[in-house]
Design an enzyme around this catalytic site. Structure first.
Site, short mmCIF file in Angstrom:
data_model
loop_
_atom_site.label_atom_id
_atom_site.label_comp_id
_atom_site.label_asym_id
_atom_site.label_seq_id
_atom_site.Cartn_x
_atom_site.Cartn_y
_atom_site.Cartn_z
CG ASP A 1 33.12 -55.81 -7.10
OD1 ASP A 1 33.02 -56.39 -8.20
OD2 ASP A 1 33.71 -54.73 -6.97
CD GLU B 1 39.61 -56.37 -7.20
OE1 GLU B 1 40.47 -56.47 -8.10
OE2 GLU B 1 38.39 -56.32 -7.42
CD GLU C 1 29.15 -54.13 -9.70
OE1 GLU C 1 28.38 -53.20 -9.38
OE2 GLU C 1 29.15 -54.65 -10.83
CG HIS D 1 31.14 -53.10 -18.62
ND1 HIS D 1 32.40 -52.59 -18.49
CD2 HIS D 1 30.90 -53.84 -17.49
CE1 HIS D 1 32.94 -53.00 -17.36
NE2 HIS D 1 32.05 -53.75 -16.73
NE ARG E 1 23.80 -54.69 -13.06
CZ ARG E 1 23.15 -55.70 -13.64
NH1 ARG E 1 21.90 -55.52 -14.01
NH2 ARG E 1 23.74 -56.85 -13.83
CG HIS F 1 30.71 -55.80 -21.59
ND1 HIS F 1 29.79 -56.67 -21.05
CD2 HIS F 1 31.76 -55.78 -20.73
CE1 HIS F 1 30.25 -57.14 -19.90
NE2 HIS F 1 31.44 -56.62 -19.68
#
Length: 362
Positions: free
Chosen positions: A95, A117, A131, A201, A203, A231
């Protein structure tokens, strides 16, 4: 007979490289000669580090941007003339903005698209953002939908996806089992404190969420030795250095290889992470996991007892971690190996479906 490069695999990020490598090798074993499209989203990505160095590759030179929508546009624009002159199948994974940008190029050029996926959903466009929007947009038009679980496939059917839906397992399990088999035996534990491994990490956690996670770790550092793996994202790394630098019993570790991360996971008493990949890997490794998200598109790990959703509340994180560390029986129950995301044979399964699909079209 299929022409060379009738299958192109789009790779922009490290997770995409990890998860598409089993597909690439399984296709090659079937004589399908896949090629790579390297978008450049992670500019330092070296395909050879993921076992992809021998595959021919086209490079788009589209580094990731702060605004993911702009990166989607850059990838679409760069890839469109390439796929417009191609035949066969374009394979995207997950994604990311690379995946959506490539899929949009394929849709515009009339080139079939396969989504590895497919079907992961929280049904909340903000969690995770962007995503959730990206994978939904890919699944709406992709020709082949490789769902990792029966639940993901059911969600695609409920959305009346027009592409062929196949339950294949997640290729992350192929990758993690292969890596684990090559690792040496775990070293004996040194030190009396339990060991935590932490990554964060996402967002949607930038700012308040990361600060809350850091507060929980500072509280737990009096009771556990904590390894926090930074990260590669410079913004995230700088934030966590500022929030956690100098905390006793807490080490800030530079970004590490997938192999090194798996080794550290295997040796930890408890893992705390907001990573999608770690949610898939932890049950297969038998590693107890606290998921640092408010919602997850991978509920299978929760349902089988390998993971617990704690969000980003400092109170919830510290409280649940503390209770588990003080309850060996509860930790032992979470430590049993389980395989809700696949059996380690997803790459060959996907390659077989692709071969049959291409032969039908031919």
């Amino acid at each position: 007979m299929l022409r060379p490069f009738d299958v192109r695999l789009v790779v922009g990020t490290r997770p995409e490289a990890i998860k598409l490598a089993p597909v690439a090798h399984a296709l090659a074993e079937r004589g399908l000669a896949p090629a790579l499209v390297l978008t450049g989203q992670h500019p330092s990505l070296d395909p050879a580090q993921f076992g992809l160095g021998d595959f021919p590759a086209e490079r788009l030179h589209c580094p990731g941007e702060q605004d993911p929508h702009r990166h989607v546009g850059a990838v679409t624009t760069a890839l469109l003339p390439i796929v417009a002159a191609a035949s066969g199948l374009l394979v995207v994974q997950g994604d990311t903005s690379s995946a959506l940008g490539a899929a949009l190029a394929g849709f515009a050029a009339g080139v079939p698209v396969a989504h590895v996926e497919a079907g992961l959903r929280t049904h909340d466009p903000q969690l995770p953002w962007p995503e959730e929007e990206y994978r939904t947009a890919i699944d709406a038009q992709a020709d082949l939908l490789f769902a990792p679980t029966e639940l993901a496939a059911a969600k695609l059917r409920a959305e009346q996806a027009t592409g062929e839906v196949h339950v294949t397992g997640n290729t992350s399990i192929d990758a993690v089992l292969a890596l684990e088999a090559a690792l040496p035996l775990a070293e004996p534990r040194r030190g009396a404190l339990p060991r935590l491994l932490v990554t964060a990490h996402r967002r949607e956690s930038w700012g308040e969420g990361l600060a809350s996670i850091a507060a929980a770790l500072r509280e737990l550092s009096s009771e556990a030795a904590i390894d926090f793996v930074l990260h590669p994202n410079a913004h995230v790394a700088a934030s966590m250095r500022e929030l956690l630098g100098g905390v006793a019993n807490l080490r800030l570790l530079e970004p590490c290889s997938h192999r090194e991360l798996i080794r550290r996971m295997r040796e930890a008493d408890l893992v705390l992470s907001d990573s999608g990949g770690i949610q898939e890997e932890a049950p297969a490794l038998g590693v107890p996991l606290l998921v640092l998200r408010e919602k997850t598109e991978r509920p299978e790990g929760l349902d089988c007892g390998s993971a617990i959703l704690v969000g980003t509340s400092a109170e919830r994180i510290a409280g649940k971690a503390r209770r588990l560390l003080r309850d060996p029986a509860a930790l032992a129950a979470m430590r049993r190996r389980r395989f809700p995301y696949g059996d380690g044979k997803s790459g060959p399964r996907i390659a077989g479906i692709i071969e049959e699909w291409l032969n039908r079209r031919a």
